[in-house]
Scaffold this motif. Structure first.
Motif, PDB file in Angstrom:
ATOM      1  N   ASP A  25       0.664  -0.920   0.365  1.00 26.76           N
ATOM      2  CA  ASP A  25      -0.413   0.181   0.432  1.00 26.76           C
ATOM      3  C   ASP A  25       0.556   1.442  -0.562  1.00 26.76           C
ATOM      4  O   ASP A  25       0.944   2.179  -1.150  1.00 26.76           O
ATOM      5  N   ASP A  77       1.889  -0.007 -10.159  1.00 29.49           N
ATOM      6  CA  ASP A  77       1.539  -0.945  -9.956  1.00 29.49           C
ATOM      7  C   ASP A  77       2.550  -1.839  -8.975  1.00 29.49           C
ATOM      8  O   ASP A  77       3.885  -1.756  -9.733  1.00 29.49           O
ATOM      9  N   ARG A 100       2.574   1.409  -3.160  1.00 32.02           N
ATOM     10  CA  ARG A 100       1.524   2.416  -4.243  1.00 32.02           C
ATOM     11  C   ARG A 100       1.488   3.413  -4.370  1.00 32.02           C
ATOM     12  O   ARG A 100       0.793   4.654  -5.495  1.00 32.02           O
TER      13      ARG A 100
END
Length: 132
Positions: A117, A127, A120
């Motif tokens: 997370d 991605d 990203r």
């Protein structure tokens, strides 16, 4: 986990995580950076160093470049702790289909989902494929 963007690269990365001296996890960071954006890719690698070191609980780290060490190949780097040069991560920077993919390996024990997370959220990251 979602399906990997690049199945071949995922499988090759997974094979490199086979048991060795330490248990490793990995991730493939897919970027929007093209082949002419190598400075931006290096800046992203610095940002990734900080994120991975924080998640690994290793403290401050620096980037050891492969192009200054005969034990490494070109575009191969390691994150090492400032205090004792302990291993934090290793990466390969690959230009695939016109954009950079960065393949990272790091010691198991990191919360993969949380790390993914945070990665990203970085600029230029399209991605992340987590590799168990």
């Amino acid at each position: 986990m979602s399906d990997p963007i690049d199945t071949d690269l995922y499988e090759r990365t997974k094979a490199l995580l086979e048991p060795g001296d330490i248990e490793l996890l990995g991730m493939v960071v897919h970027t929007d950076l093209g082949g002419q954006e190598d400075l931006e890719m290096q800046e992203l690698t610095v940002d990734l160093n900080e994120v991975i070191a924080e998640h690994a609980g290793k403290g401050e780290s620096y980037i050891h470049a492969g192009n200054e060490d005969t034990d490494f190949s070109s575009n191969q780097f390691q994150g090492r702790t400032l205090d004792d040069e302990e291993f934090v991560w290793e990466c390969q920077q690959l230009l695939r289909e016109g954009t950079f993919d960065l393949v990272f390996y790091y010691e198991a024990g990191v919360d993969q989902a949380s790390l993914g997370d945070d990665v990203r959220a970085l600029d230029a990251v399209r991605d992340v494929t987590l590799v168990p």
